[in-house]
Design a protein around this motif. Structure first.
Motif, PDB file in Angstrom:
ATOM      1  N   GLY A   1     -47.497  -4.741  -6.922  1.00  0.00           N
ATOM      2  CA  GLY A   1     -46.164  -4.391  -6.425  1.00  0.00           C
ATOM      3  C   GLY A   1     -45.459  -3.379  -7.305  1.00  0.00           C
ATOM      4  O   GLY A   1     -44.889  -2.396  -6.817  1.00  0.00           O
ATOM      5  N   LEU A   2     -45.493  -3.589  -8.630  1.00  0.00           N
ATOM      6  CA  LEU A   2     -44.851  -2.642  -9.547  1.00  0.00           C
ATOM      7  C   LEU A   2     -45.548  -1.279  -9.513  1.00  0.00           C
ATOM      8  O   LEU A   2     -44.886  -0.240  -9.560  1.00  0.00           O
ATOM      9  N   GLY A   3     -46.867  -1.290  -9.415  1.00  0.00           N
ATOM     10  CA  GLY A   3     -47.593  -0.025  -9.304  1.00  0.00           C
ATOM     11  C   GLY A   3     -47.232   0.723  -8.034  1.00  0.00           C
ATOM     12  O   GLY A   3     -47.045   1.958  -8.045  1.00  0.00           O
ATOM     13  N   SER A   4     -47.093   0.006  -6.933  1.00  0.00           N
ATOM     14  CA  SER A   4     -46.707   0.623  -5.663  1.00  0.00           C
ATOM     15  C   SER A   4     -45.303   1.203  -5.733  1.00  0.00           C
ATOM     16  O   SER A   4     -45.052   2.309  -5.249  1.00  0.00           O
TER      17      SER A   4
ATOM     18  N   VAL B   1     -41.520   5.885  -6.333  1.00  0.00           N
ATOM     19  CA  VAL B   1     -40.496   6.600  -7.097  1.00  0.00           C
ATOM     20  C   VAL B   1     -41.004   7.976  -7.518  1.00  0.00           C
ATOM     21  O   VAL B   1     -40.303   8.983  -7.382  1.00  0.00           O
ATOM     22  N   VAL B   2     -42.229   8.037  -8.019  1.00  0.00           N
ATOM     23  CA  VAL B   2     -42.804   9.321  -8.435  1.00  0.00           C
ATOM     24  C   VAL B   2     -42.902  10.270  -7.244  1.00  0.00           C
ATOM     25  O   VAL B   2     -42.617  11.458  -7.348  1.00  0.00           O
ATOM     26  N   HIS B   3     -43.275   9.719  -6.085  1.00  0.00           N
ATOM     27  CA  HIS B   3     -43.381  10.538  -4.868  1.00  0.00           C
ATOM     28  C   HIS B   3     -42.038  11.157  -4.496  1.00  0.00           C
ATOM     29  O   HIS B   3     -41.971  12.296  -4.055  1.00  0.00           O
ATOM     30  N   GLN B   4     -40.951  10.406  -4.698  1.00  0.00           N
ATOM     31  CA  GLN B   4     -39.624  10.906  -4.351  1.00  0.00           C
ATOM     32  C   GLN B   4     -39.066  11.870  -5.401  1.00  0.00           C
ATOM     33  O   GLN B   4     -38.367  12.817  -5.051  1.00  0.00           O
ATOM     34  N   LEU B   5     -39.363  11.646  -6.664  1.00  0.00           N
ATOM     35  CA  LEU B   5     -38.722  12.405  -7.724  1.00  0.00           C
ATOM     36  C   LEU B   5     -39.399  13.732  -8.071  1.00  0.00           C
ATOM     37  O   LEU B   5     -38.726  14.671  -8.485  1.00  0.00           O
ATOM     38  N   PHE B   6     -40.706  13.793  -7.929  1.00  0.00           N
ATOM     39  CA  PHE B   6     -41.419  14.975  -8.398  1.00  0.00           C
ATOM     40  C   PHE B   6     -41.899  15.830  -7.231  1.00  0.00           C
ATOM     41  O   PHE B   6     -42.449  15.315  -6.267  1.00  0.00           O
TER      42      PHE B   6
END
Length: 108
Positions: A80-83, A88-93
Motif C-alpha cells: 500500500g505504501l509503495g503504491s 505521488v511521484v506520478h503526480q509530482l514529477f
C-alpha cells in the motif's frame, strides 16, 4: 567464477540486442500492436515485482517472527505504501505527458 559471470553478462546483452533488432526494420507500429506490447511489458514487470519483491518480503517477515496476521499486515502496508508513493511521484514529477503537451502546443 568470473568466467561464468562474464558469459552471463554477454549472453544477456546479446539477447537484448537480438530482441531489439526487429525494431530496426519496422517503420510504423499500429495501435493494437503497441497496446499488446505495452500490456505484455506490464505483465512482465508485474511478475518481476511478485517474484523479486513480494516473495522475499514474505520470507523476511516469517524470519522476523511475524505470524500469519502480522505477515499479512506487513505485506499489505508495504504494498500500500509503495503504491501511494508511486501515485505521488506520478503526480509530482513531469514525464511523458509533458512531451505530449509540448508537441501539441508546437503543432498548434
Amino acid at each position: 567464477m568470473v568466467g561464468w559471470a562474464l558469459s552471463a553478462c554477454v549472453s544477456v546483452g546479446l539477447a537484448t540486442v537480438l530482441g531489439a533488432v526487429p525494431v530496426l526494420f519496422v517503420k510504423q507500429i499500429d495501435q493494437r500492436t503497441t497496446t499488446s506490447l505495452l500490456g505484455f511489458g506490464g505483465g512482465v514487470m508485474l511478475s518481476a515485482t511478485a517474484f523479486s519483491l513480494i516473495i522475499p518480503g514474505i520470507e523476511a517477515a516469517i524470519a522476523a517472527g511475524f505470524g500469519k496476521w502480522g505477515l499479512a499486515l506487513v505485506m499489505a502496508l508495504g504494498i500500500g505504501l509503495g503504491s501511494m508513493l508511486l501515485a505521488v511521484v506520478h503526480q509530482l514529477f513531469p514525464h511523458e505527458h509533458i512531451f505530449k503537451l509540448i508537441l501539441a502546443t508546437a503543432l498548434g
